[in-house]
Design an enzyme around this catalytic site. Structure first.
Site, PDB file in Angstrom:
ATOM      1  N   CYS A  38      -3.323   4.091   9.537  1.00 28.74           N
ATOM      2  CA  CYS A  38      -2.093   3.483  10.082  1.00 28.74           C
ATOM      3  C   CYS A  38      -1.448   4.326  11.176  1.00 28.74           C
ATOM      4  O   CYS A  38      -0.265   4.149  11.463  1.00 28.74           O
ATOM      5  CB  CYS A  38      -1.083   3.273   8.959  1.00 28.74           C
ATOM      6  SG  CYS A  38      -1.691   2.204   7.656  1.00 28.74           S
TER       7      CYS A  38
ATOM      8  N   CYS B 256       0.843  -1.201   0.000  1.00 28.32           N
ATOM      9  CA  CYS B 256       0.000   0.000   0.000  1.00 28.32           C
ATOM     10  C   CYS B 256       0.881   1.254   0.000  1.00 28.32           C
ATOM     11  O   CYS B 256       0.664   2.185  -0.783  1.00 28.32           O
ATOM     12  CB  CYS B 256      -0.922  -0.036   1.219  1.00 28.32           C
ATOM     13  SG  CYS B 256      -2.145   1.273   1.265  1.00 28.32           S
ATOM     14  N   CYS B 257       1.915   1.281   0.867  1.00 27.30           N
ATOM     15  CA  CYS B 257       2.830   2.425   0.897  1.00 27.30           C
ATOM     16  C   CYS B 257       3.573   2.566  -0.429  1.00 27.30           C
ATOM     17  O   CYS B 257       3.859   3.674  -0.873  1.00 27.30           O
ATOM     18  CB  CYS B 257       3.851   2.279   2.024  1.00 27.30           C
ATOM     19  SG  CYS B 257       3.251   2.769   3.647  1.00 27.30           S
TER      20      CYS B 257
ATOM     21  N   CYS C 108       7.644   4.110   6.160  1.00 25.88           N
ATOM     22  CA  CYS C 108       6.780   3.852   4.999  1.00 25.88           C
ATOM     23  C   CYS C 108       7.585   3.348   3.808  1.00 25.88           C
ATOM     24  O   CYS C 108       7.014   2.928   2.815  1.00 25.88           O
ATOM     25  CB  CYS C 108       5.996   5.093   4.623  1.00 25.88           C
ATOM     26  SG  CYS C 108       7.030   6.526   4.398  1.00 25.88           S
TER      27      CYS C 108
ATOM     28  N   CYS D  85      -1.023   8.385   7.482  1.00 24.69           N
ATOM     29  CA  CYS D  85      -2.392   8.103   7.045  1.00 24.69           C
ATOM     30  C   CYS D  85      -3.255   7.738   8.255  1.00 24.69           C
ATOM     31  O   CYS D  85      -2.781   7.100   9.203  1.00 24.69           O
ATOM     32  CB  CYS D  85      -2.401   6.933   6.070  1.00 24.69           C
ATOM     33  SG  CYS D  85      -1.534   7.256   4.535  1.00 24.69           S
TER      34      CYS D  85
END
Ligand code: SF4
Length: 234
Positions: free
Chosen positions: A207, A121-122, A230, A204
């Site tokens: 997280c 995702c990162c 990240c 985010c």
């Protein structure tokens, strides 16, 4: 002072620059004199971010400040960015987004990727967008501080960034958390309201959790995983 680039990297030049540059302001001035338009500041608008934005605006009021908008930040972060734009109207605050919308990401990789594979995702939402921005420049500035975490303890003013193949410049390496907040208060800077709610480090919304002890300022990031970066800084 000499210029250093990734493609013509020289450890001796790096060492002498890290030795010759006296303090954070010296580093910022050298960075903009050396790279002129060929440098950007990647900012998440955390506490260090607003300090560095203020310092950079004094050296180069027209500097480019890139924010990686993952589409998943807290509303307080987006509100802060609007205040920053008003306070520094000459700065080029560039909001950059991932190639995939959240819906496209869910379609290609499944729903709530951050819960299953935050590295991926990162990568999609932060690393690729930054890479795209860095393709346009020779160097970038980051607000890393040595005391933030063990991973960051050896950061220098001038760093060889092997991940993005750029020069990474970190003016605030010697600043403490207290230094950051003293500067914010003295200069009456706007800051993310979440800092007043036990969020020392803000990423985010999915997280980031508040931290209720002072062991590690990044302890609230990806707290369910063995992850505290990240991937932008290796
Ligand atoms: S911090 Fe979380 S939500 Fe944001 S890009 Fe990384 S994994 Fe995704």
């Amino acid at each position: 002072m000499e210029k250093i680039t990734y493609s013509k990297w020289d450890d001796e030049v790096q060492e002498s620059l890290n030795h010759e540059l006296k303090d954070f302001m010296d580093v910022i001035k050298w960075a903009y004199q050396t790279y002129e338009e060929d440098i950007l500041y990647a900012c998440s608008f955390g506490a260090e971010g607003i300090v560095l934005t203020d310092l950079i605006s004094k050296v180069n009021p027209h500097a480019t400040v890139v924010f990686l908008d993952t589409d998943l930040h807290f509303k307080e972060t987006y509100q802060l960015i609007e205040k920053i734009k008003k306070r520094y109207p000459k700065l080029h605050v560039k909001i950059t987004r991932p190639a995939l919308t959240l819906a496209q990401q869910a379609e290609e990789h499944g729903d709530k990727l951050w819960e299953r594979n935050p590295n991926q995702c990162c990568y999609i939402r932060k690393i690729e967008p930054l890479e795209k921005e860095l393709n346009e420049v020779e160097a970038w500035i980051s607000g890393l501080r040595r005391e933030q975490s063990a991973n960051r303890a050896n950061t220098e003013y001038i760093n060889k960034d092997n991940q993005f193949k750029k020069v990474k410049i970190c003016p605030l390496i010697h600043w403490t958390w207290e230094d950051v907040w003293t500067y914010i208060e003295l200069n009456k800077l706007d800051y993310n309201e979440l800092h007043d709610q036990n969020y020392p480090s803000i990423g985010c919304e999915k997280c980031t959790l508040p931290v209720f002890n002072d062991s590690d300022s990044r302890a609230g990031r990806w707290s369910s995983f063995e992850k505290n970066e990240c991937g932008l800084h290796q």
